[in-house]
Enzyme design. Structure first.
Site, short mmCIF file in Angstrom:
data_model
loop_
_atom_site.label_atom_id
_atom_site.label_comp_id
_atom_site.label_asym_id
_atom_site.label_seq_id
_atom_site.Cartn_x
_atom_site.Cartn_y
_atom_site.Cartn_z
N ASN A 23 0.80 -1.22 0.00
CA ASN A 23 0.00 0.00 0.00
C ASN A 23 0.84 1.28 0.00
O ASN A 23 0.30 2.37 -0.14
CB ASN A 23 -0.99 -0.02 1.16
N ARG A 93 -8.58 -1.95 -7.58
CA ARG A 93 -9.23 -0.63 -7.50
C ARG A 93 -8.22 0.48 -7.19
O ARG A 93 -8.46 1.66 -7.49
CB ARG A 93 -10.34 -0.61 -6.47
N ARG A 122 -17.42 0.76 -1.50
CA ARG A 122 -16.15 1.45 -1.83
C ARG A 122 -16.28 2.42 -3.01
O ARG A 122 -15.55 2.31 -3.99
CB ARG A 122 -15.03 0.46 -2.05
N PRO A 123 -17.16 3.42 -2.94
CA PRO A 123 -17.26 4.39 -4.03
C PRO A 123 -16.00 5.25 -4.10
O PRO A 123 -15.17 5.22 -3.20
CB PRO A 123 -18.47 5.24 -3.60
N VAL A 124 -15.82 6.01 -5.18
CA VAL A 124 -14.68 6.94 -5.30
C VAL A 124 -15.18 8.38 -5.42
O VAL A 124 -14.51 9.25 -5.96
CB VAL A 124 -13.78 6.55 -6.49
N ASP A 125 -16.39 8.62 -4.87
CA ASP A 125 -17.00 9.96 -4.96
C ASP A 125 -16.12 11.03 -4.33
O ASP A 125 -16.06 12.16 -4.82
CB ASP A 125 -18.39 9.94 -4.32
N ASP A 305 -7.26 -3.67 8.10
CA ASP A 305 -6.57 -4.74 7.37
C ASP A 305 -5.99 -5.83 8.27
O ASP A 305 -5.43 -6.80 7.77
CB ASP A 305 -5.46 -4.16 6.49
N ILE A 327 -14.80 0.68 9.33
CA ILE A 327 -14.36 1.23 8.04
C ILE A 327 -15.16 0.68 6.85
O ILE A 327 -15.68 1.43 6.04
CB ILE A 327 -12.86 0.94 7.80
C1 EPZ Z 1 -6.94 1.72 1.44
O1 EPZ Z 1 -8.09 1.53 0.62
C2 EPZ Z 1 -6.16 0.41 1.41
N1 EPZ Z 1 -5.79 0.11 0.05
C3 EPZ Z 1 -7.03 -0.70 1.98
O2 EPZ Z 1 -6.25 -1.91 2.05
C4 EPZ Z 1 -7.44 -0.36 3.39
O3 EPZ Z 1 -8.33 -1.33 3.88
C5 EPZ Z 1 -8.15 1.01 3.40
O4 EPZ Z 1 -7.31 2.01 2.80
C6 EPZ Z 1 -8.48 1.48 4.80
O5 EPZ Z 1 -7.36 1.53 5.60
C7 EPZ Z 1 -4.67 0.70 -0.47
O6 EPZ Z 1 -3.98 1.47 0.14
C8 EPZ Z 1 -4.32 0.33 -1.88
P1 EPZ Z 1 -10.49 4.33 1.99
P2 EPZ Z 1 -9.00 2.78 0.17
O7 EPZ Z 1 -10.74 5.22 0.83
O8 EPZ Z 1 -8.16 3.98 0.04
C9 EPZ Z 1 -15.18 5.19 2.03
C10 EPZ Z 1 -5.69 -4.16 1.69
O9 EPZ Z 1 -6.16 -5.16 2.26
N2 EPZ Z 1 -14.96 6.02 0.83
O10 EPZ Z 1 -9.59 4.83 3.06
O11 EPZ Z 1 -9.80 2.33 -0.97
C11 EPZ Z 1 -14.89 3.71 1.79
O12 EPZ Z 1 -15.97 3.05 1.21
C12 EPZ Z 1 -6.65 -3.03 1.26
O13 EPZ Z 1 -4.49 -4.00 1.46
C13 EPZ Z 1 -16.04 6.67 0.27
O14 EPZ Z 1 -17.17 6.58 0.74
O15 EPZ Z 1 -9.94 2.93 1.46
C14 EPZ Z 1 -14.57 3.23 3.21
O16 EPZ Z 1 -15.75 2.96 3.89
C15 EPZ Z 1 -8.08 -3.42 1.37
N3 EPZ Z 1 -15.81 7.42 -0.86
C16 EPZ Z 1 -13.86 4.44 3.82
O17 EPZ Z 1 -14.23 5.57 3.04
C17 EPZ Z 1 -14.56 7.58 -1.41
O18 EPZ Z 1 -14.40 8.26 -2.41
C18 EPZ Z 1 -12.34 4.33 3.84
O19 EPZ Z 1 -11.89 3.89 2.59
C19 EPZ Z 1 -13.48 6.92 -0.79
C20 EPZ Z 1 -13.70 6.14 0.33
#
Ligand code: EPZ
Length: 417
Positions: A23, A93, A122-125, A305, A327
Protein backbone atom coordinates in the site's frame (compact mmCIF):
# COMPACT_ATOMS: atom_id res chain seq x y z
CA UNK A 1 -7.43 -23.05 -9.57
CA UNK A 2 -4.52 -23.08 -7.13
CA UNK A 3 -5.19 -23.93 -3.50
CA UNK A 4 -3.17 -23.89 -0.32
CA UNK A 5 -2.95 -27.00 1.86
CA UNK A 6 -2.03 -26.51 5.51
CA UNK A 7 -1.42 -29.17 8.12
CA UNK A 8 -2.02 -27.50 11.45
CA UNK A 9 -0.59 -27.86 14.92
CA UNK A 10 3.08 -26.98 14.34
CA UNK A 11 4.66 -24.13 16.35
CA UNK A 12 6.40 -21.46 14.26
CA UNK A 13 9.96 -20.79 15.35
CA UNK A 14 12.81 -18.85 13.76
CA UNK A 15 13.39 -15.72 11.78
CA UNK A 16 11.14 -14.12 9.14
CA UNK A 17 11.80 -11.05 7.01
CA UNK A 18 9.04 -8.60 6.10
CA UNK A 19 8.64 -7.38 2.51
CA UNK A 20 8.14 -3.84 1.28
CA UNK A 21 4.64 -2.42 1.71
CA UNK A 22 2.08 -3.00 -1.06
CA UNK A 23 0.00 0.00 0.00
CA UNK A 24 3.08 2.26 -0.05
CA UNK A 25 4.38 0.93 -3.39
CA UNK A 26 1.16 1.39 -5.40
CA UNK A 27 0.66 5.18 -4.96
CA UNK A 28 4.40 5.83 -5.41
CA UNK A 29 4.35 3.92 -8.70
CA UNK A 30 1.42 6.11 -9.85
CA UNK A 31 3.37 9.22 -8.76
CA UNK A 32 5.91 8.52 -11.52
CA UNK A 33 3.35 10.00 -13.96
CA UNK A 34 3.96 13.46 -12.41
CA UNK A 35 7.56 13.76 -13.67
CA UNK A 36 9.53 13.35 -16.92
CA UNK A 37 12.51 12.04 -14.95
CA UNK A 38 13.54 8.68 -13.48
CA UNK A 39 11.69 7.57 -10.34
CA UNK A 40 13.42 4.60 -8.71
CA UNK A 41 11.60 2.55 -6.09
CA UNK A 42 13.55 -0.03 -4.10
CA UNK A 43 12.15 -2.98 -2.15
CA UNK A 44 9.02 -3.25 -4.28
CA UNK A 45 7.25 -6.49 -3.23
CA UNK A 46 6.64 -9.11 -5.93
CA UNK A 47 2.83 -9.18 -5.76
CA UNK A 48 -0.06 -9.50 -8.21
CA UNK A 49 -1.23 -5.95 -7.40
CA UNK A 50 2.23 -4.56 -8.14
CA UNK A 51 2.29 -6.42 -11.44
CA UNK A 52 -1.15 -4.96 -12.27
CA UNK A 53 0.09 -1.42 -11.61
CA UNK A 54 3.16 -2.12 -13.78
CA UNK A 55 0.87 -3.38 -16.58
CA UNK A 56 -1.29 -0.27 -16.25
CA UNK A 57 1.65 2.17 -16.38
CA UNK A 58 3.22 0.19 -19.22
CA UNK A 59 -0.07 0.37 -21.18
CA UNK A 60 0.20 4.17 -20.99
CA UNK A 61 3.71 4.12 -22.46
CA UNK A 62 5.65 4.67 -19.23
CA UNK A 63 9.13 3.13 -19.47
CA UNK A 64 9.75 0.62 -16.66
CA UNK A 65 13.17 -0.92 -16.03
CA UNK A 66 13.91 -3.65 -13.51
CA UNK A 67 17.23 -2.76 -11.89
CA UNK A 68 17.48 -5.86 -9.73
CA UNK A 69 15.22 -8.19 -7.73
CA UNK A 70 12.97 -5.61 -6.09
CA UNK A 71 14.09 -2.33 -7.63
CA UNK A 72 12.35 -0.64 -10.57
CA UNK A 73 12.86 2.67 -12.38
CA UNK A 74 9.84 4.42 -13.93
CA UNK A 75 10.08 7.17 -16.57
CA UNK A 76 6.92 8.84 -17.87
CA UNK A 77 8.56 11.34 -20.27
CA UNK A 78 7.14 9.50 -23.31
CA UNK A 79 3.67 8.73 -21.98
CA UNK A 80 1.25 8.14 -24.88
CA UNK A 81 -2.15 7.36 -23.40
CA UNK A 82 -3.99 8.83 -20.43
CA UNK A 83 -6.37 5.88 -20.33
CA UNK A 84 -6.90 3.25 -17.60
CA UNK A 85 -9.04 0.41 -18.91
CA UNK A 86 -11.80 -1.41 -17.06
CA UNK A 87 -9.87 -4.66 -17.69
CA UNK A 88 -7.02 -3.45 -15.49
CA UNK A 89 -8.92 -1.30 -12.99
CA UNK A 90 -11.45 -4.07 -12.19
CA UNK A 91 -8.59 -6.31 -10.97
CA UNK A 92 -7.21 -3.64 -8.67
CA UNK A 93 -9.23 -0.63 -7.50
CA UNK A 94 -6.02 1.16 -6.38
CA UNK A 95 -5.54 1.88 -10.12
CA UNK A 96 -7.79 4.89 -9.45
CA UNK A 97 -4.63 6.60 -8.15
CA UNK A 98 -3.47 7.38 -11.70
CA UNK A 99 -6.40 9.83 -12.03
CA UNK A 100 -4.92 12.72 -9.99
CA UNK A 101 -1.40 12.51 -11.51
CA UNK A 102 -2.71 12.27 -15.12
CA UNK A 103 -4.99 15.25 -14.62
CA UNK A 104 -2.30 17.36 -12.92
CA UNK A 105 0.46 16.55 -15.41
CA UNK A 106 -1.48 16.21 -18.70
CA UNK A 107 -4.80 17.98 -18.07
CA UNK A 108 -6.82 14.92 -19.08
CA UNK A 109 -7.62 11.38 -17.98
CA UNK A 110 -10.03 8.58 -18.81
CA UNK A 111 -10.10 6.10 -15.94
CA UNK A 112 -12.52 3.26 -15.40
CA UNK A 113 -14.68 3.35 -12.28
CA UNK A 114 -13.44 0.51 -10.05
CA UNK A 115 -16.78 -1.31 -9.68
CA UNK A 116 -17.87 -3.50 -6.74
CA UNK A 117 -15.72 -5.08 -3.99
CA UNK A 118 -16.32 -7.98 -1.57
CA UNK A 119 -15.64 -5.89 1.55
CA UNK A 120 -17.94 -2.96 0.75
CA UNK A 121 -19.38 -0.55 -1.81
CA UNK A 122 -16.15 1.45 -1.83
CA UNK A 123 -17.26 4.39 -4.03
CA UNK A 124 -14.68 6.94 -5.30
CA UNK A 125 -17.00 9.96 -4.96
CA UNK A 126 -14.58 11.70 -2.58
CA UNK A 127 -11.69 11.37 -5.05
CA UNK A 128 -13.88 13.07 -7.68
CA UNK A 129 -15.17 15.75 -5.28
CA UNK A 130 -11.62 16.64 -4.25
CA UNK A 131 -10.37 16.93 -7.84
CA UNK A 132 -13.43 19.03 -8.77
CA UNK A 133 -12.49 21.32 -5.85
CA UNK A 134 -9.15 21.83 -7.60
CA UNK A 135 -11.07 22.89 -10.69
CA UNK A 136 -11.21 19.65 -12.70
CA UNK A 137 -14.14 19.08 -15.06
CA UNK A 138 -15.36 15.53 -14.40
CA UNK A 139 -18.02 13.53 -16.16
CA UNK A 140 -18.97 9.88 -15.61
CA UNK A 141 -19.75 8.18 -18.91
CA UNK A 142 -20.19 4.48 -19.76
CA UNK A 143 -18.49 3.39 -16.55
CA UNK A 144 -15.54 5.72 -17.06
CA UNK A 145 -14.39 8.90 -15.31
CA UNK A 146 -13.65 11.52 -17.97
CA UNK A 147 -11.60 14.31 -16.40
CA UNK A 148 -10.06 17.44 -17.90
CA UNK A 149 -8.56 20.78 -16.89
CA UNK A 150 -6.45 23.63 -18.35
CA UNK A 151 -4.49 23.58 -15.08
CA UNK A 152 -5.58 22.60 -11.57
CA UNK A 153 -5.96 25.48 -9.14
CA UNK A 154 -5.03 25.10 -5.47
CA UNK A 155 -7.96 25.10 -3.04
CA UNK A 156 -9.13 23.67 0.30
CA UNK A 157 -10.82 20.27 0.40
CA UNK A 158 -12.19 18.66 3.55
CA UNK A 159 -12.71 14.89 3.41
CA UNK A 160 -16.09 14.15 5.02
CA UNK A 161 -14.49 10.85 6.05
CA UNK A 162 -10.82 9.84 5.86
CA UNK A 163 -9.82 8.10 2.66
CA UNK A 164 -6.32 6.68 2.11
CA UNK A 165 -6.23 6.50 -1.69
CA UNK A 166 -8.48 9.57 -1.87
CA UNK A 167 -5.87 11.56 0.04
CA UNK A 168 -3.15 10.12 -2.22
CA UNK A 169 -5.00 11.26 -5.37
CA UNK A 170 -5.58 14.83 -4.17
CA UNK A 171 -2.09 15.10 -2.69
CA UNK A 172 -0.46 14.06 -5.97
CA UNK A 173 -2.73 16.34 -8.04
CA UNK A 174 -2.06 19.36 -5.83
CA UNK A 175 1.72 19.15 -6.30
CA UNK A 176 1.39 20.61 -9.84
CA UNK A 177 -1.66 22.84 -9.21
CA UNK A 178 -1.39 26.62 -9.28
CA UNK A 179 -1.13 28.01 -5.75
CA UNK A 180 -1.80 26.45 -2.37
CA UNK A 181 -3.98 23.44 -1.55
CA UNK A 182 -5.13 22.43 1.93
CA UNK A 183 -6.34 18.88 2.49
CA UNK A 184 -8.36 18.69 5.73
CA UNK A 185 -9.27 15.45 7.53
CA UNK A 186 -6.52 13.86 5.48
CA UNK A 187 -5.44 10.23 5.93
CA UNK A 188 -2.38 9.95 8.22
CA UNK A 189 -1.29 6.43 7.24
CA UNK A 190 2.50 5.80 7.00
CA UNK A 191 1.96 4.94 3.33
CA UNK A 192 0.63 8.47 2.72
CA UNK A 193 3.54 9.98 4.62
CA UNK A 194 6.04 8.06 2.47
CA UNK A 195 4.22 9.11 -0.72
CA UNK A 196 4.55 12.73 0.43
CA UNK A 197 8.24 12.21 1.22
CA UNK A 198 8.84 10.88 -2.29
CA UNK A 199 6.98 13.85 -3.80
CA UNK A 200 9.10 16.25 -1.72
CA UNK A 201 12.25 14.46 -2.94
CA UNK A 202 10.88 15.10 -6.48
CA UNK A 203 10.71 18.82 -5.68
CA UNK A 204 7.16 19.21 -4.36
CA UNK A 205 6.38 21.54 -1.45
CA UNK A 206 4.32 19.59 1.06
CA UNK A 207 3.90 20.13 4.81
CA UNK A 208 1.80 18.39 7.46
CA UNK A 209 2.34 14.79 6.33
CA UNK A 210 0.94 12.41 8.95
CA UNK A 211 -1.39 15.11 10.27
CA UNK A 212 -5.07 15.87 9.60
CA UNK A 213 -4.16 18.99 7.63
CA UNK A 214 -1.73 18.71 4.70
CA UNK A 215 -0.63 21.91 2.90
CA UNK A 216 0.76 21.76 -0.63
CA UNK A 217 2.28 24.70 -2.53
CA UNK A 218 2.03 23.83 -6.23
CA UNK A 219 5.17 23.86 -8.44
CA UNK A 220 5.69 24.01 -12.25
CA UNK A 221 7.61 20.72 -12.58
CA UNK A 222 8.76 17.71 -10.60
CA UNK A 223 12.17 16.02 -10.95
CA UNK A 224 13.53 12.51 -10.43
CA UNK A 225 14.03 10.71 -7.12
CA UNK A 226 14.86 7.37 -5.49
CA UNK A 227 13.35 5.87 -2.36
CA UNK A 228 13.28 2.60 -0.39
CA UNK A 229 9.76 1.39 0.35
CA UNK A 230 8.75 1.07 4.00
CA UNK A 231 8.15 -2.40 5.49
CA UNK A 232 4.64 -3.82 5.19
CA UNK A 233 3.05 -3.19 8.60
CA UNK A 234 0.07 -5.44 7.81
CA UNK A 235 2.33 -8.37 6.91
CA UNK A 236 4.30 -7.70 10.11
CA UNK A 237 1.19 -8.06 12.28
CA UNK A 238 -0.08 -11.05 10.30
CA UNK A 239 3.18 -12.93 10.93
CA UNK A 240 3.25 -11.88 14.59
CA UNK A 241 -0.23 -13.36 15.08
CA UNK A 242 0.92 -16.56 13.31
CA UNK A 243 3.67 -16.89 15.92
CA UNK A 244 1.38 -16.21 18.88
CA UNK A 245 -1.43 -18.62 17.96
CA UNK A 246 1.03 -21.46 17.19
CA UNK A 247 2.79 -20.75 20.52
CA UNK A 248 6.06 -20.16 18.70
CA UNK A 249 9.13 -17.97 19.14
CA UNK A 250 9.88 -15.59 16.31
CA UNK A 251 12.29 -12.87 15.29
CA UNK A 252 10.54 -10.65 12.75
CA UNK A 253 13.01 -8.54 10.80
CA UNK A 254 12.70 -5.44 8.62
CA UNK A 255 9.86 -3.81 10.56
CA UNK A 256 9.19 -0.15 11.47
CA UNK A 257 8.05 -0.13 15.12
CA UNK A 258 6.64 3.42 14.82
CA UNK A 259 4.07 2.23 12.28
CA UNK A 260 2.67 -0.58 14.47
CA UNK A 261 2.58 0.96 17.96
CA UNK A 262 -1.19 0.68 18.52
CA UNK A 263 -1.55 -2.90 17.21
CA UNK A 264 1.46 -4.01 19.30
CA UNK A 265 -0.02 -2.38 22.41
CA UNK A 266 -3.32 -4.18 21.77
CA UNK A 267 -1.79 -7.56 20.95
CA UNK A 268 0.42 -7.35 24.05
CA UNK A 269 -2.77 -7.73 26.09
CA UNK A 270 -3.20 -11.32 24.92
CA UNK A 271 -0.30 -12.43 27.13
CA UNK A 272 2.46 -12.89 24.55
CA UNK A 273 5.86 -11.31 25.23
CA UNK A 274 6.88 -8.93 22.44
CA UNK A 275 10.24 -7.13 22.53
CA UNK A 276 10.65 -4.32 20.04
CA UNK A 277 14.02 -3.18 18.66
CA UNK A 278 14.97 -0.62 16.05
CA UNK A 279 14.04 -2.68 13.00
CA UNK A 280 12.98 -6.07 14.35
CA UNK A 281 10.84 -7.61 17.10
CA UNK A 282 11.13 -10.79 19.14
CA UNK A 283 8.14 -12.82 20.18
CA UNK A 284 7.89 -15.30 23.04
CA UNK A 285 4.42 -16.78 23.10
CA UNK A 286 2.51 -17.76 26.20
CA UNK A 287 0.59 -21.01 26.63
CA UNK A 288 -2.64 -19.14 27.14
CA UNK A 289 -4.10 -16.49 24.85
CA UNK A 290 -6.27 -13.82 26.50
CA UNK A 291 -9.11 -12.29 24.43
CA UNK A 292 -8.66 -8.76 23.09
CA UNK A 293 -11.64 -6.59 22.12
CA UNK A 294 -11.07 -3.74 19.69
CA UNK A 295 -12.56 -1.58 16.96
CA UNK A 296 -11.00 -0.66 13.66
CA UNK A 297 -10.22 2.97 12.85
CA UNK A 298 -8.16 5.07 10.43
CA UNK A 299 -4.47 5.43 11.36
CA UNK A 300 -3.21 5.66 14.08
CA UNK A 301 -6.15 3.46 15.14
CA UNK A 302 -6.30 -0.34 14.72
CA UNK A 303 -6.17 -0.98 10.94
CA UNK A 304 -9.15 -2.70 9.35
CA UNK A 305 -6.57 -4.74 7.37
CA UNK A 306 -5.68 -6.77 10.51
CA UNK A 307 -9.24 -7.21 11.77
CA UNK A 308 -9.68 -10.71 10.29
CA UNK A 309 -6.27 -11.90 11.50
CA UNK A 310 -6.96 -10.63 15.05
CA UNK A 311 -10.31 -12.37 14.96
CA UNK A 312 -8.55 -15.72 14.44
CA UNK A 313 -6.41 -15.07 17.52
CA UNK A 314 -9.59 -14.50 19.51
CA UNK A 315 -11.25 -17.69 18.23
CA UNK A 316 -8.87 -19.73 20.45
CA UNK A 317 -8.57 -17.25 23.33
CA UNK A 318 -9.56 -17.99 26.92
CA UNK A 319 -12.80 -15.99 26.95
CA UNK A 320 -14.99 -13.69 24.87
CA UNK A 321 -14.39 -10.43 23.06
CA UNK A 322 -16.09 -7.88 20.80
CA UNK A 323 -14.72 -6.73 17.45
CA UNK A 324 -16.21 -3.63 15.82
CA UNK A 325 -15.54 -2.93 12.13
CA UNK A 326 -16.02 0.80 11.46
CA UNK A 327 -14.36 1.23 8.04
CA UNK A 328 -15.98 -1.25 5.63
CA UNK A 329 -19.61 -2.32 5.81
CA UNK A 330 -19.04 -5.90 4.64
CA UNK A 331 -15.72 -7.00 6.13
CA UNK A 332 -16.87 -10.10 8.03
CA UNK A 333 -16.88 -12.47 5.04
CA UNK A 334 -14.26 -14.65 6.78
CA UNK A 335 -16.62 -15.33 9.70
CA UNK A 336 -18.68 -18.02 7.97
CA UNK A 337 -15.54 -19.86 6.89
CA UNK A 338 -14.07 -19.66 10.42
CA UNK A 339 -17.34 -21.02 11.81
CA UNK A 340 -16.96 -23.97 9.44
CA UNK A 341 -13.64 -24.53 11.22
CA UNK A 342 -15.39 -24.65 14.59
CA UNK A 343 -15.09 -21.02 15.67
CA UNK A 344 -17.86 -19.55 17.84
CA UNK A 345 -18.70 -16.13 16.37
CA UNK A 346 -21.91 -14.11 16.34
CA UNK A 347 -22.45 -11.08 14.14
CA UNK A 348 -24.57 -8.16 15.28
CA UNK A 349 -24.44 -5.36 12.71
CA UNK A 350 -20.82 -4.17 12.49
CA UNK A 351 -19.85 -6.03 15.66
CA UNK A 352 -18.62 -9.61 15.98
CA UNK A 353 -18.82 -11.37 19.33
CA UNK A 354 -16.16 -14.06 19.50
CA UNK A 355 -16.27 -16.78 22.19
CA UNK A 356 -12.98 -18.62 22.46
CA UNK A 357 -12.94 -22.39 21.78
CA UNK A 358 -10.20 -24.86 22.72
CA UNK A 359 -9.36 -25.91 19.17
CA UNK A 360 -10.32 -25.27 15.53
CA UNK A 361 -10.97 -28.12 13.17
CA UNK A 362 -9.63 -28.38 9.63
CA UNK A 363 -11.94 -27.88 6.65
CA UNK A 364 -12.07 -26.90 2.99
CA UNK A 365 -12.58 -23.16 2.95
CA UNK A 366 -12.73 -20.34 0.44
CA UNK A 367 -10.95 -16.98 0.52
CA UNK A 368 -13.19 -13.99 -0.27
CA UNK A 369 -10.67 -11.16 -0.14
CA UNK A 370 -7.01 -10.48 0.59
CA UNK A 371 -7.06 -10.21 4.38
CA UNK A 372 -9.72 -12.90 4.76
CA UNK A 373 -7.33 -15.26 2.97
CA UNK A 374 -4.60 -14.38 5.48
CA UNK A 375 -7.01 -15.16 8.33
CA UNK A 376 -7.82 -18.57 6.84
CA UNK A 377 -4.13 -19.40 6.64
CA UNK A 378 -3.74 -18.49 10.32
CA UNK A 379 -6.73 -20.68 11.21
CA UNK A 380 -5.25 -23.54 9.17
CA UNK A 381 -1.96 -23.27 11.09
CA UNK A 382 -3.75 -24.13 14.36
CA UNK A 383 -6.54 -26.41 13.17
CA UNK A 384 -6.47 -30.16 13.74
CA UNK A 385 -5.71 -31.85 10.43
CA UNK A 386 -5.49 -30.62 6.84
CA UNK A 387 -7.11 -27.34 5.78
CA UNK A 388 -7.54 -26.58 2.08
CA UNK A 389 -7.96 -22.92 1.08
CA UNK A 390 -9.50 -22.16 -2.29
CA UNK A 391 -9.26 -18.91 -4.35
CA UNK A 392 -5.80 -18.02 -3.06
CA UNK A 393 -5.36 -15.55 -5.90
CA UNK A 394 -6.65 -13.11 -3.32
CA UNK A 395 -3.64 -13.87 -1.14
CA UNK A 396 -1.11 -13.36 -3.95
CA UNK A 397 -2.32 -9.82 -4.33
CA UNK A 398 -0.81 -8.79 -1.01
CA UNK A 399 1.54 -11.40 0.49
CA UNK A 400 4.94 -12.15 -1.07
CA UNK A 401 6.12 -15.82 -1.05
CA UNK A 402 3.86 -16.54 1.94
CA UNK A 403 4.10 -20.33 1.95
CA UNK A 404 7.91 -20.18 1.55
CA UNK A 405 8.23 -17.73 4.43
CA UNK A 406 5.94 -19.82 6.66
CA UNK A 407 7.59 -23.13 5.72
CA UNK A 408 10.98 -21.68 6.67
CA UNK A 409 9.76 -21.21 10.24
CA UNK A 410 8.14 -24.65 10.56
CA UNK A 411 4.70 -24.46 8.98
CA UNK A 412 3.43 -27.40 6.90
CA UNK A 413 1.99 -25.50 3.99
CA UNK A 414 2.04 -26.13 0.25
CA UNK A 415 0.35 -24.97 -2.95
CA UNK A 416 -1.59 -27.42 -5.15
CA UNK A 417 -3.46 -27.14 -8.44
C1 EPZ B 1 -6.94 1.72 1.44
O1 EPZ B 1 -8.09 1.53 0.62
C2 EPZ B 1 -6.16 0.41 1.41
N1 EPZ B 1 -5.79 0.11 0.05
C3 EPZ B 1 -7.03 -0.70 1.98
O2 EPZ B 1 -6.25 -1.91 2.05
C4 EPZ B 1 -7.44 -0.36 3.39
O3 EPZ B 1 -8.33 -1.33 3.88
C5 EPZ B 1 -8.15 1.01 3.40
O4 EPZ B 1 -7.31 2.01 2.80
C6 EPZ B 1 -8.48 1.48 4.80
O5 EPZ B 1 -7.36 1.53 5.60
C7 EPZ B 1 -4.67 0.70 -0.47
O6 EPZ B 1 -3.98 1.47 0.14
C8 EPZ B 1 -4.32 0.33 -1.88
P1 EPZ B 1 -10.49 4.33 1.99
P2 EPZ B 1 -9.00 2.78 0.17
O7 EPZ B 1 -10.74 5.22 0.83
O8 EPZ B 1 -8.16 3.98 0.04
C9 EPZ B 1 -15.18 5.19 2.03
C10 EPZ B 1 -5.69 -4.16 1.69
O9 EPZ B 1 -6.16 -5.16 2.26
N2 EPZ B 1 -14.96 6.02 0.83
O10 EPZ B 1 -9.59 4.83 3.06
O11 EPZ B 1 -9.80 2.33 -0.97
C11 EPZ B 1 -14.89 3.71 1.79
O12 EPZ B 1 -15.97 3.05 1.21
C12 EPZ B 1 -6.65 -3.03 1.26
O13 EPZ B 1 -4.49 -4.00 1.46
C13 EPZ B 1 -16.04 6.67 0.27
O14 EPZ B 1 -17.17 6.58 0.74
O15 EPZ B 1 -9.94 2.93 1.46
C14 EPZ B 1 -14.57 3.23 3.21
O16 EPZ B 1 -15.75 2.96 3.89
C15 EPZ B 1 -8.08 -3.42 1.37
N3 EPZ B 1 -15.81 7.42 -0.86
C16 EPZ B 1 -13.86 4.44 3.82
O17 EPZ B 1 -14.23 5.57 3.04
C17 EPZ B 1 -14.56 7.58 -1.41
O18 EPZ B 1 -14.40 8.26 -2.41
C18 EPZ B 1 -12.34 4.33 3.84
O19 EPZ B 1 -11.89 3.89 2.59
C19 EPZ B 1 -13.48 6.92 -0.79
C20 EPZ B 1 -13.70 6.14 0.33
Amino acid sequence: MKKLVINGGYPLNGCIRISGSKNAALPMMAASILSDCDITLNRIPNLADVRTMIALLDSMGIKIEKNHKSSFTFNASEIESKFASYELVKTMRASIMVLGPLLAKHGEAKVSLPGGCAIGARPVDLHIQGLEKLGAMIEIKDGYILASTERLIGSTYTFPKKSVTGTANILMAATLAEGETKILNAACEPEIVQLGELLNFMGAKIEGLGEDCIIIEGVENLEGAEIEIIPDRIETITMLIAGIITQGELKIENINPLHIQKPIELIGQCGAKIEISEDYLCLKSSNEILPISFETNPYPGIPTDIQAQLMVLNTVAQGDCEIKETIFENRFMHVLELKRMGANIEIDGNTAIVRGVSRLNSAQVMATDLRASAALILAGLIADGETIIDRIYHLDRGYERVEEKLSNIGAKVSRID
